[in-house]
Scaffold this active site. Structure first.
Site, PDB file in Angstrom:
ATOM      1  N   LYS A 222       0.540  -1.177   0.211  1.00 22.55           N
ATOM      2  CA  LYS A 222       0.054   0.261   0.147  1.00 22.55           C
ATOM      3  C   LYS A 222       0.331   1.415  -0.075  1.00 22.55           C
ATOM      4  O   LYS A 222       0.975   2.389  -0.760  1.00 22.55           O
ATOM      5  CB  LYS A 222      -0.674  -0.106   0.559  1.00 22.55           C
ATOM      6  CG  LYS A 222      -2.064  -0.941   0.499  1.00 22.55           C
ATOM      7  CD  LYS A 222      -2.866  -0.427   2.210  1.00 22.55           C
ATOM      8  CE  LYS A 222      -4.213  -1.883   2.358  1.00 22.55           C
ATOM      9  NZ  LYS A 222      -5.177  -1.840   3.282  1.00 22.55           N
TER      10      LYS A 222
ATOM     11  N   ASP B 118     -10.177   2.927   2.465  1.00 23.84           N
ATOM     12  CA  ASP B 118      -9.846   2.254   3.337  1.00 23.84           C
ATOM     13  C   ASP B 118     -11.326   2.945   4.621  1.00 23.84           C
ATOM     14  O   ASP B 118     -12.007   2.550   5.233  1.00 23.84           O
ATOM     15  CB  ASP B 118      -9.076   2.020   4.235  1.00 23.84           C
ATOM     16  CG  ASP B 118      -8.122   0.455   3.780  1.00 23.84           C
ATOM     17  OD1 ASP B 118      -9.313  -0.280   3.697  1.00 23.84           O
ATOM     18  OD2 ASP B 118      -7.124   0.423   3.719  1.00 23.84           O
TER      19      ASP B 118
END
Ligand code: ATR
Length: 283
Positions: free
Chosen positions: A68, A104
């Protein structure tokens, strides 16, 4: 005829990812003839993989652990969420230029909107943990107007680093038992209680936090969704807190990517939740 679109999820390892199941369900539901598949990429190969997306016929995809941060750094156009969090989980190409976002935080907030809509009145929060996941949670809390945020972490220095980055407060872990009485929302972002994690020895179901001082109406949520009812949530429920499990965060974080790649904003509903629960053997 519309161009066929192909998307991916990459991680290392990636075989446990439930993203292909989620996106496959939506591709079926909306009768889209695109594809979404898992592609395992080692950290040392990640940059080459990203640079070759167009050549491989991929329009974008999801990125999971451990890529990420690298995805964020490789993106020419990270959006505000990716920049604030310092990591990206959603990538897409626009005219050959790599764009990145981090859904997220959106997924976390959308899950609470579904399960405990009254969370929008929360003014204060206690975040347990200061790993990669907690960055998205703190960003989500700030975006939703929660200003009084405390982070506690086993390794205090990590909590301090995060607190400085986001302009919130870091407290030693032992203060958590008192802090639970001062906040409207408590979020577990540690890996404590995660099935299969190194700290899960399968013997103790007790979460190392006392809820004795908690106020009525306090909400507890966990970002772990395997098991669905984590030791943290079980203990919170015993003390009368309102609880929200973390599965919806996984489902909702998938929405913005699907819309980018396939052009339809998909719905998170009971049928999708049941499909994932079945895969987890929870029902
Ligand atoms: P990531 O960065 O991918 O989110 P991580 O570094 O494993 O994952 O972080 C997980 C979080 O769980 C951290 O906050 C970690 O605390 P440390 O920073 O002290 O390592 C926390 N954590 C993991 N095991 C724990 C335990 N047994 N007790 C308390 N906290 C724990």
């Amino acid at each position: 005829m519309a161009e066929l679109r192909h998307a991916f999820v990459t991680g290392y390892p990636v075989k446990h990812s439930r993203s292909p199941l989620i996106h496959g369900f939506w591709l079926d539901r909306y009768k889209i003839e695109g594809s979404y598949r898992a592609i395992e990429v080692k950290p040392e190969d990640f940059e080459d993989f990203i640079k070759g997306l167009e050549k491989q016929g991929l329009c974008g995809g999801n990125v999971t652990i451990p890529h990420k941060e690298a995805a964020f750094k490789l993106s020419a156009k990270p959006d505000a969420a990716a920049q604030a969090i310092g990591a990206a989980n959603t990538l897409w190409l626009e005219n050959g230029v790599l764009h990145a976002s981090n859904s997220d935080a959106y997924g976390f907030a959308a899950n609470l909107d579904d399960l405990v809509p009254e969370w929008t009145h929360a003014g204060s929060a206690l975040v347990l943990g200061a790993g990669g996941a907690s960055r998205a949670i703190i960003h989500a809390l700030k975006m939703r107007g929660i200003t009084d945020i405390h982070i506690v972490n086993r390794t205090h220095a990590r909590a301090c680093e995060l607190a400085e980055h986001f302009g919130v407060s870091a407290q030693p872990w032992h203060k958590a038992d008192d802090l639970v009485g001062d906040v409207d929302l408590i979020i577990n972002t540690t890996s404590l209680g995660m099935s299969g994690h190194e700290d899960d020895h399968g013997e103790s179901d007790d979460f190392p936090l006392s809820f004795d001082k908690v106020r009525p109406g306090t909400i507890a949520t966990d970002i772990i969704y395997v098991p669905l009812q984590t030791p943290f949530l079980k203990k919170a429920a015993k003390f009368g807190l309102k609880t929200a499990d973390g599965l919806g965060m996984l489902l909702h974080q998938a929405v913005p990517g699907f819309e980018r790649w396939f052009g339809i904003r998909p719905q998170v509903d009971e049928e999708l939740r049941a499909l994932i629960l079945k895969d987890m053997n929870e029902i």
